[in-house]
Design an enzyme around this catalytic site. Structure first.
Site: not given
Length: 814
Positions: A483, A709
């Site tokens: 899955k 940043y």
């Protein structure tokens, strides 16, 4: 290799049944890899899987000679050699075979690692001097070594074989097979040490290979030196290393992508230019120097050969290609043996067309006409859809090959041709020598070209599956959890390899995942853990098997089956034993059984539940309560139904911690992918994934300058900063920035500095010798998946499934 079965029966002490005059030229041990069965014998080895179960598959593929300890089905037109132990029989056969060539010089290489590299480098140095037979890839086990030895022919004058062991007592058997002229010990590092009490016992066991060797070459580790000198005082001993060695490294000087090695060769100072810079390669080249010196080669010869050593790839890379193609990249080796291995891998791919792009073969001393006749015979034995040949030699001998689409003199011509012609729904093997730069063909055909890649080691994944399988009873089935794109590793590639290796069942979370697998040719039974009611039509169309967890869901699904006039459709009944997500309550078992008893539309394939805390030892009481609730429900349902569906509850942790609850099947998930919350078991699992990228840029910061940043990193001294093309959009969370996490370059840790950006991150490489374009390991062995989970304050499952789909996946086999 040609043996009459009558003669072979005498060699391996076998009972012969059938035609005594049949001849054996080939050996098969995997029924899936049988392509050209003529004159081939199938050996039924007994390991995690019993090879006798696959005799019938081999028979259906026209094999008519079988070697095994028993015969499940006797066919009147087949010949059988019955032995006590097929592995021992193979070893006897190999011992007889090698003794038939007394003039053959053999080099036996053992050690914890470096065996394959040394073997391939010796071949690169000596292929134009000797007619060499060598172990294919890393065939060095109790089966791999004799299979390699049985490839010896009269034309060979040098054999180079890897020899591996995993337990005490095995090397005696390996030595009887090979008894090498020259014995080489690369190192003993504690790898594969599970069955040895300490390093000393490993050394003693490994050097048993050298009982009949004339020369022993070994590293100057104090323990190794002492044991070898005590055990073999009368043999010629050659040591290599950094101190007190016959081949002694004095100094290394980095010069761009090369290393200048200052070496004392039996007391004589020498300098060698070596095209690698890492410590492991330097250790391996010292060993190589020792072997070449023992073989009598002078300085000029050795320097020329070492200067041109090439990177050794021990893997076949598989990537997704354009037009629904699969690309196998094997542009690392150029020899007959590796071509045969690559062709078998090509035919493991679930594609309707198989295409080969093949360059000239460079590493062979065979006469040109003989070589290309041999190559063409091999290639023609596989039912290829198309063949594209590249190079002057293959062009010259193109008439020998079947199904030629086109023959070219250069790779540029191949690329032009492929740019103008679309190949669809095919598996393409790109195979050739480095000088042809066939990797450019791979780059043309692959879907993604991002420098950041997630490598998935299919060999390690299968070893993990086999480890868990070894803990189960032979009849216990494995339901593999694929899955969420196989926990982030790939949409169908994992399912495809599991299907090829005969896994019993697959399980997905939602119907869409099952639809994709079916569209890619996956035909295994697929269980859907959360089948959405809106998808019932397609669930049935794609023959998926839904989990049924409520009366409402059961009624709606049965109604859909009535509409389609289908009966006995497979379903799986979920019992809620404590997870409290989905499932019937145990007290509803009687009512559920009454509804199912006379229901002709469905057939219950399994009854199951889900452990909530099987990895938490403190919660053992709750886990056992869950198992008892499931068994209670199962007994009621099975009695009412009148038949026995499969019963399962154990997940990866449950397999390890609660063997009494393996029942009829287990569901293997995260353990298959290399992780489990059990320290002892974790050491036995192999790392499956490596997330890596490259250095885009290196620049220096002066004291006071900042990075990224928010200006979170401020240089306190002159700092060398590398920028990497990977960020939080690729799955690396911002939380690991600002020194919390690290990456590795050339085995050395580089801290992550500043805030992680969407598409980039920065690292401190001040103390690491590196350059732009160098490979950077983001996650794998070091740092590990577990470390990332700790940095993220989560679990490894979430780390894996968070790796973005824009990161290119590359699948490879060792």
């Amino acid at each position: 290799m040609i043996y009459c079965v009558t003669h072979l029966a005498l060699i391996i002490d076998a009972q012969l049944i059938g035609d005594p005059d049949r001849k054996i030229q080939h050996i098969f041990y995997d029924s899936r890899n049988i392509v050209s069965p003529a004159d081939g014998a199938f050996i039924a080895f007994i390991g995690i899987r019993d090879g006798h179960k696959y005799m019938e598959d081999a028979y259906k593929k026209s094999v008519r000679i079988f070697i095994g300890s028993h015969i499940p089905v006797i066919h009147s037109d087949a010949t059988y050699l019955i032995v006590d132990d097929p592995v021992s029989a193979l070893q006897k056969w190999a011992c007889y075979h090698i003794n038939s060539y007394p003039s053959l010089t053999t080099i036996g290489i053992t050690g914890s690692n470096g065996k394959t590299i040394l073997k391939e480098w010796l071949n690169q140095c000596l292929w134009d001097v000797f007619s060499i037979i060598k172990s294919p890839k890393s065939f060095n086990s109790q089966m791999g070594l004799p299979l390699s030895v049985l490839q010896i022919e009269s034309k060979h004058d040098l054999g180079i074989f890897e020899v591996g062991i995993s337990k005490p007592g095995e090397m005696d058997k390996q030595e009887r097979v090979l008894h090498p002229t020259i014995g080489v010990l690369t190192n003993v590092l504690g790898a594969h040490s599970e069955y040895f009490k300490d390093k000393e016992e490993q050394i003693v066991e490994k050097i048993k290979l050298f009982k009949n060797s004339q020369v022993i070459i070994y590293p100057t580790d104090p323990n190794i030196s002492k044991i070898i000198q005590l055990e073999y005082p009368n043999k010629k001993l050659i040591s290599f290393g950094k101190e007190n060695s016959d081949i002694q490294l004095l100094e290394t000087t980095l010069n761009g992508n090369t290393t200048v090695l200052s070496v004392s060769v039996f007391g004589e100072p020498r300098e060698f230019i070596f095209p690698f810079t890492d410590d492991a390669s330097i250790q391996n080249v010292l060993c190589l120097l020792a072997v070449l010196s023992e073989l009598g080669y002078n300085y000029d010869f050795i320097q020329e050969k070492i200067l041109h050593l090439q990177f050794v790839s021990m893997r076949l890379e598989l990537v997704s290609g354009i037009n629904n193609c699969t690309i196998i990249n094997d542009t690392f080796n150029s020899d007959y043996q590796s071509l045969e291995i690559a062709l078998h891998f090509l035919f493991q791919q679930n594609k309707p067309k198989k295409v080969l792009v093949l360059s000239d073969i460079l590493q062979s001393r065979l006469a040109e006409a003989e070589l290309y006749k041999k190559i063409a015979d091999l290639v023609n034995s596989f039912p290829l859809h198309h063949i594209l040949l590249v190079g002057e030699k293959t062009y010259k001998y193109r008439h020998l090959f079947n199904n030629i689409l086109k023959s070219f003199l250069s790779t540029v011509e191949v690329i032009r041709f492929l740019e103008s012609r679309s190949i669809k729904d095919a598996a393409l093997l790109i195979k050739g020598a480095r000088k042809f730069e066939l990797e450019k063909v791979t780059q043309l055909l692959e879907v993604q070209s991002h420098d950041t890649i997630l490598e998935v080691n299919l060999h390690s994944l299968l070893m993990n599956v086999n480890y868990f399988k070894s803990l189960l009873k032979p009849e216990t089935k494995i339901i593999a959890m694929v899955k969420a794109s196989s926990y982030g590793l790939g949409n169908f590639e994992i399912a495809e390899v599991l299907q090829f290796y005969h896994i019993d069942y697959l399980a997905v979370a939602y119907p869409d995942e099952g639809f994709k697998l079916r569209d890619k040719g996956i035909h295994l039974p697929i269980m859907v853990m959360n089948p959405e009611i809106s998808s019932y039509d397609r669930v049935i169309e794609y023959e998926l098997e839904p989990e049924i967890y409520s009366f409402r869901e059961l009624n709606l699904f049965v109604h859909k089956l009535k509409e389609k006039k289908l009966t006995k459709y497979p379903i799986h009944i979920k019992i809620d034993t404590g997870m409290h997500r989905l499932g019937f309550q145990p007290e509803e078992a009687q009512k559920l059984g009454d509804l199912l008893k006379n229901n002709v539309y469905v057939k219950v394939k399994s009854i199951f539940s889900h452990f909530a805390v099987s990895d938490v030892s403190e919660q053992e009481e709750f886990t056992r309560l869950q198992a008892s609730k499931l068994k209670y429900s199962f007994d009621i349902l099975a009695k009412i139904l009148g038949y026995q569906p499969l019963l399962h509850i154990a997940n990866s942790a449950g397999i390890i911690n609660y063997p009494e609850y393996h029942f009829d099947a287990v569901r293997l998930g995260i353990g298959m992918y290399g992780y489990i919350d059990n320290e002892k078991t974790l050491k036995k699992l192999k790392n499956v994934i490596t997330l890596k990228t490259v250095i885009s840029n290196i620049h220096d910061l002066e004291p006071g300058e900042t990075v990224g940043y928010g200006r979170q990193f401020v240089a306190k001294k002159t700092t060398s900063v590398a920028t990497l093309p990977i960020g939080y959009a690729d799955g690396i969370r911002r939380i690991v920035g600002n020194g919390k996490g690290y990456v590795t370059i050339h085995g050395k840790k580089a801290p992550i500095i500043g805030n992680i950006c969407m598409d980039m991150m920065m690292i401190d490489v001040t103390n690491i010798a590196c350059k732009e374009g160098d490979t950077v390991i983001i996650m794998g062995e070091n740092p590990s998946l577990i470390e990332y989970a700790e940095w993220y304050q989560t679990i490894p499952y979430e780390v894996l499934t968070s790796i973005s789909s824009r990161v290119k996946r590359i699948y490879y086999r060792e």
